[in-house]
Design a protein around this motif. Structure first.
Motif, PDB file in Angstrom:
ATOM      1  N   THR A 195     -37.138   5.474  38.473  1.00 31.76           N
ATOM      2  CA  THR A 195     -38.158   6.378  39.057  1.00 31.76           C
ATOM      3  C   THR A 195     -39.536   5.727  38.930  1.00 31.76           C
ATOM      4  O   THR A 195     -39.687   4.700  38.275  1.00 31.76           O
ATOM      5  CB  THR A 195     -38.258   7.743  38.328  1.00 31.76           C
ATOM      6  OG1 THR A 195     -39.035   7.575  37.133  1.00 31.76           O
ATOM      7  CG2 THR A 195     -36.908   8.342  37.999  1.00 31.76           C
TER       8      THR A 195
ATOM      9  N   ASP B 165     -43.482   5.306  37.613  1.00 34.11           N
ATOM     10  CA  ASP B 165     -43.948   5.272  36.219  1.00 34.11           C
ATOM     11  C   ASP B 165     -44.619   6.570  35.748  1.00 34.11           C
ATOM     12  O   ASP B 165     -44.867   6.733  34.562  1.00 34.11           O
ATOM     13  CB  ASP B 165     -44.859   4.055  35.991  1.00 34.11           C
ATOM     14  CG  ASP B 165     -46.027   4.009  36.959  1.00 34.11           C
ATOM     15  OD1 ASP B 165     -46.259   5.005  37.675  1.00 34.11           O
ATOM     16  OD2 ASP B 165     -46.702   2.962  37.013  1.00 34.11           O
TER      17      ASP B 165
ATOM     18  N   GLN C  60     -42.697   8.492  32.916  1.00 32.38           N
ATOM     19  CA  GLN C  60     -42.347   7.831  31.646  1.00 32.38           C
ATOM     20  C   GLN C  60     -42.231   8.793  30.469  1.00 32.38           C
ATOM     21  O   GLN C  60     -41.299   8.707  29.683  1.00 32.38           O
ATOM     22  CB  GLN C  60     -43.394   6.778  31.311  1.00 32.38           C
ATOM     23  CG  GLN C  60     -43.198   5.503  32.076  1.00 32.38           C
ATOM     24  CD  GLN C  60     -44.202   4.460  31.655  1.00 32.38           C
ATOM     25  OE1 GLN C  60     -44.034   3.799  30.645  1.00 32.38           O
ATOM     26  NE2 GLN C  60     -45.261   4.331  32.411  1.00 32.38           N
TER      27      GLN C  60
ATOM     28  N   HIS D 272     -34.818   3.617  31.099  1.00 33.05           N
ATOM     29  CA  HIS D 272     -35.659   4.050  32.224  1.00 33.05           C
ATOM     30  C   HIS D 272     -36.290   2.822  32.867  1.00 33.05           C
ATOM     31  O   HIS D 272     -37.056   2.114  32.223  1.00 33.05           O
ATOM     32  CB  HIS D 272     -36.752   5.008  31.723  1.00 33.05           C
ATOM     33  CG  HIS D 272     -37.620   5.541  32.814  1.00 33.05           C
ATOM     34  ND1 HIS D 272     -38.931   5.894  32.624  1.00 33.05           N
ATOM     35  CD2 HIS D 272     -37.352   5.779  34.132  1.00 33.05           C
ATOM     36  CE1 HIS D 272     -39.430   6.322  33.780  1.00 33.05           C
ATOM     37  NE2 HIS D 272     -38.492   6.263  34.697  1.00 33.05           N
TER      38      HIS D 272
ATOM     39  N   TYR E 184     -38.886   1.821  35.399  1.00 30.90           N
ATOM     40  CA  TYR E 184     -39.938   2.489  36.165  1.00 30.90           C
ATOM     41  C   TYR E 184     -40.743   1.469  36.950  1.00 30.90           C
ATOM     42  O   TYR E 184     -40.772   0.286  36.650  1.00 30.90           O
ATOM     43  CB  TYR E 184     -40.836   3.321  35.258  1.00 30.90           C
ATOM     44  CG  TYR E 184     -41.417   2.558  34.099  1.00 30.90           C
ATOM     45  CD1 TYR E 184     -40.762   2.540  32.869  1.00 30.90           C
ATOM     46  CD2 TYR E 184     -42.615   1.848  34.228  1.00 30.90           C
ATOM     47  CE1 TYR E 184     -41.294   1.829  31.807  1.00 30.90           C
ATOM     48  CE2 TYR E 184     -43.146   1.138  33.171  1.00 30.90           C
ATOM     49  CZ  TYR E 184     -42.482   1.131  31.967  1.00 30.90           C
ATOM     50  OH  TYR E 184     -43.008   0.422  30.919  1.00 30.90           O
TER      51      TYR E 184
END
Ligand code: ARG
Length: 569
Positions: free
Chosen positions: A331, A333, A336, A359, A361
């Motif tokens: 996804t 940032d 986060q 994650h 990002y």
């Protein structure tokens, strides 16, 4: 074992013979090939620890064991660098083995392991905008790379298909659309009535109340509301599907947020039982001070659940259903904090004892005049961007192929346009902010998608010409590396498997994009200095074999990035 493996083995055994247990022998490709093909910098550190002179130690190491056949020479330079020069025959054998291998030498390091990748994940009843393109393009490249490494990948499109917006949307749908519009529903219409209904909630408390009631009805399983909601999903998926087809992106699962709704109350109960969730101003929260994070709400004051509780339930369900080694989320940032929070909560709950949560990002893409998409508007839709790319590519194609049929020109323009957009995105480290310009993305020279597609097409026609002229398979004859340009190109080919491994381990398709750009540059300097079809038959046959290997790697690498590889440009 490949020649890199053999060289490493020889060197680490030599280090072991001189300083037992020192663990030396790592090699990296040399920055300057005049000094060798690979270099090892371990002698300095080991000498310091052993209280020895680094140069003397390096000399001792390279003389400890007889030089293996794959190495032409091993030399010490500067304060104690060890430079290795591979023998041309070993490199040639390595290239032939790589080109013949079904995986192009890529070790199946992920075999037997599952990875879930959660990417694209747009929201129902809203057009996919340019912010989603990076998730789709980067996520899909990681998906392809991990599959190439042998992982069993489960690509999951975690649609935003649940939440308070559906009460607002149902009201808008019922009150602001004509019957005809309802029959010919589009995402654009849905977005329009959503905005209208949302604005009404701000001005009219009665409207707001009605939206709430519709939402409650939907949540309680009211048949009429469920049917409308399903329609929103169906219409949205049809439009998203059109874009995914254009991008050649495919998912194994479409488990949206709604799928996890029945699991949310039990998840919050568990958090309460374990003493992890506490009540604060009517809401249930998890204090994350110890992790240095802000408080996370898991159940709202009105009793509703949220993005955080849904994602916790998603991890629980995915780990139980698939037991993946990793779950990767792609996804932008701005999310986060959300990911840090629910990752930490899942760790406290013991949900990911055997699963790494990651994650990936990225920054948003910008046009030189400002951002592509903001929460405030100024939204460029993904489909418009793809159309624009194809239209611009079409101009180039029309000029170069006036004789082609309209369909053929349209297909090529689409492939170039999509390739340009994808490559502009993938060729940067995902965490950097990129400024997108059409000129750079569609350039036929320099580091662009079309440039690599063009290099691939040129290789195809060279191979075809060879076949036509000789009637032979380009990989039928031995590869004998003659010039330095040939050897550099061949050495770079040998780096392909490691490059794919690194791109997969770090979830950075940009590593592979850089590699392919370098490959095309090395190919181009080889091609300029070394005639292929016009060379003497023996040299020609060997060079074409090298070209064949370059073509396989270039096409294979572009395919791992999801970049189309048209036969002719
Ligand atoms: N639907 C979200 C958005 O458009 C992205 C969801 C990402 N995945 C997740 N499991 N949170 O911003």
């Amino acid at each position: 074992m490949d020649c890199e493996g053999l060289a490493k083995k020889w060197l680490s055994e030599a280090f072991e013979a001189v300083v037992p247990g020192c663990g030396g022998g790592k090699v990296v490709p040399s920055k300057d090939t005049r000094f060798g093909d690979w270099q090892c910098n371990d002698a300095m550190g080991i000498a310091k620890r052993a209280g020895k002179n680094p140069r003397a130690l390096a000399e001792e190491v390279i003389r400890a064991l007889p030089l293996p056949e794959i190495l032409e020479k091993a030399e010490v330079a500067g304060p104690g660098f060890i430079n290795l020069t591979l023998s041309k025959s070993a490199v040639a054998a390595g290239v032939c083995a790589l080109a013949q291998d079904a995986h192009l030498g890529i070790a199946q390091s992920g075999a037997g392991e599952k990875v879930v990748i959660d990417y694209s994940s747009p929201n129902v009843a809203k057009p996919m905008h340019i912010g989603h393109i990076r998730s789709t393009v980067i996520g899909n490249a990681i998906d392809r790379i991990l599959r190439a490494l042998g992982y069993e990948v489960i690509a999951d499109n975690h649609l935003g298909d649940w939440g308070t917006q559906f009460g607002i949307l149902i009201m808008g749908y019922r009150h602001f659309l004509t019957e005809e519009e309802r029959d010919n529903l589009t995402v654009e219409l849905l977005e329009k009535v959503y905005v209208k209904s949302y604005n009404a909630t701000k001005e009219d408390p009665a409207w707001l109340e009605q939206c709430r009631e519709e939402l409650v009805r939907l949540q309680a399983g009211n048949a009429e509301n469920l049917a409308v909601w399903k329609r929103f999903i169906e219409i949205s998926l049809k439009e998203f599907g059109r874009i995914y087809d254009r991008l050649d992106v495919h998912f194994d699962l479409y488990r949206g947020e709604s799928y996890y709704q029945p699991m949310l109350a039990p998840v919050v109960e568990t958090l309460k039982e374990k003493g992890l969730a506490t009540q604060s101003e009517g809401a249930w929260i998890v204090d994350m001070k110890d992790e240095g994070l802000e408080v996370a709400i898991v159940r709202k004051r009105d009793g509703g659940f949220n993005y955080t509780s849904t994602d916790i339930a998603t991890v629980k369900d995915r780990t139980e259903s698939f037991a993946p080694a990793r779950i990767i989320y792609v996804t932008d940032d701005r999310q986060q904090l959300h990911f840090k929070q629910f990752f930490a909560i899942c760790a406290k709950l013991g949900y990911c004892a055997k699963t790494v949560l990651q994650h990936v990002y990225f920054g948003l893409m910008r046009l030189p005049e400002g951002t592509f998409s903001t929460r405030q508007g100024n939204v460029i839709k993904l489909e418009t961007l793809l159309d624009e790319a194809a239209a611009r590519a079409r101009k180039i194609v029309d000029e170069s192929h006036p004789d082609w049929s309209d369909t053929a020109r349209a297909a090529l323009a689409e492939a170039i346009g999509i390739g340009a957009i994808k490559y502009a995105d993938l060729s940067h480290d995902p965490t950097t902010m990129i400024v997108f310009t059409w000129e750079r993305a569609l350039a036929l020279e320099g580091n662009s998608g079309p440039y690599l597609q063009y290099a691939n097409a040129r290789l195809n026609s060279l191979l075809d010409k060879y076949r036509a002229a000789t009637g032979e398979d380009p990989s039928a004859h031995p590869l004998v590396l003659g010039t330095d340009a040939e050897k550099s190109l061949a050495l770079h080919l040998l780096q392909y498997p490691n490059t794919v491994q690194r791109a997969g381990d770090l979830c950075k398709p940009s590593i592979l994009a850089d590699y392919l750009y370098q490959l095309s540059q090395l190919y181009s300097s080889f091609y300029q200095s070394s005639p292929v079809l016009k060379a003497e038959p023996e040299v020609r046959d060997s060079r074409i074999r090298l070209c064949d290997a370059v073509s396989k790697v270039l096409r294979g690498g572009l395919t791992l990035l999801g970049i189309p590889t048209p036969e002719r440009i």
